[in-house]
Scaffold this motif. Structure first.
Motif, PDB file in Angstrom:
ATOM      1  N   THR A  69       0.848  -1.192   0.000  1.00  0.00           N
ATOM      2  CA  THR A  69       0.000   0.000   0.000  1.00  0.00           C
ATOM      3  C   THR A  69       0.881   1.238   0.000  1.00  0.00           C
ATOM      4  O   THR A  69       2.090   1.153   0.236  1.00  0.00           O
ATOM      5  CB  THR A  69      -0.971  -0.009   1.212  1.00  0.00           C
ATOM      6  N   LYS A  70       0.268   2.372  -0.259  1.00  0.00           N
ATOM      7  CA  LYS A  70       0.989   3.644  -0.253  1.00  0.00           C
ATOM      8  C   LYS A  70       0.053   4.739   0.230  1.00  0.00           C
ATOM      9  O   LYS A  70      -1.165   4.586   0.195  1.00  0.00           O
ATOM     10  CB  LYS A  70       1.538   3.959  -1.630  1.00  0.00           C
ATOM     11  N   THR A  71       0.651   5.820   0.697  1.00  0.00           N
ATOM     12  CA  THR A  71      -0.115   6.977   1.121  1.00  0.00           C
ATOM     13  C   THR A  71       0.148   8.127   0.164  1.00  0.00           C
ATOM     14  O   THR A  71       1.098   8.080  -0.630  1.00  0.00           O
ATOM     15  CB  THR A  71       0.249   7.405   2.555  1.00  0.00           C
ATOM     16  N   ASP A  72      -0.668   9.164   0.255  1.00  0.00           N
ATOM     17  CA  ASP A  72      -0.502  10.318  -0.624  1.00  0.00           C
ATOM     18  C   ASP A  72       0.755  11.130  -0.326  1.00  0.00           C
ATOM     19  O   ASP A  72       1.197  11.901  -1.165  1.00  0.00           O
ATOM     20  CB  ASP A  72      -1.725  11.236  -0.527  1.00  0.00           C
ATOM     21  N   ASP A  73       1.311  10.945   0.882  1.00  0.00           N
ATOM     22  CA  ASP A  73       2.490  11.733   1.253  1.00  0.00           C
ATOM     23  C   ASP A  73       3.808  10.978   1.063  1.00  0.00           C
ATOM     24  O   ASP A  73       4.836  11.370   1.614  1.00  0.00           O
ATOM     25  CB  ASP A  73       2.365  12.261   2.685  1.00  0.00           C
ATOM     26  N   GLY A  74       3.800   9.889   0.284  1.00  0.00           N
ATOM     27  CA  GLY A  74       5.056   9.228  -0.059  1.00  0.00           C
ATOM     28  C   GLY A  74       5.496   8.102   0.853  1.00  0.00           C
ATOM     29  O   GLY A  74       6.658   7.702   0.824  1.00  0.00           O
TER      30      GLY A  74
END
Length: 81
Positions: free
Chosen positions: A36-41
């Motif tokens: 998974t990943k987040t919008d802030d890197g």
């Protein structure tokens, strides 16, 4: 061939604008999988490797990817095969 597998969970922080280059580079590292990943890197990845040294080498390879700011080990387990 090893009779163990080292499973590690990592949080990889990268420059958000360079995420598009970091993710394909992670895919080139054997045993590395993005979950998974987040919008802030922030990227959550796992590594499955045959030894502690191989795990350390893979973590070094991740840290060397352009755009990666930090690689934090969140989990490590050794399983007998």
């Amino acid at each position: 061939m090893s009779d163990t597998v080292h499973i590690s969970g990592l949080v990889v922080s990268c420059v958000a604008e360079l995420e598009g280059e970091v993710i394909p580079a992670l895919a080139q590292i054997p045993g590395c999988e993005l979950h998974t990943k987040t919008d802030d890197g922030k990227l959550v990845v796992t590594l499955e490797r045959e030894s502690q040294q191989s795990t350390s080498d893979a973590m070094d390879a991740i840290a060397a990817i352009e755009g990666v700011l930090n690689t934090a080990l969140a989990y490590h387990r050794v399983e007998q095969l």
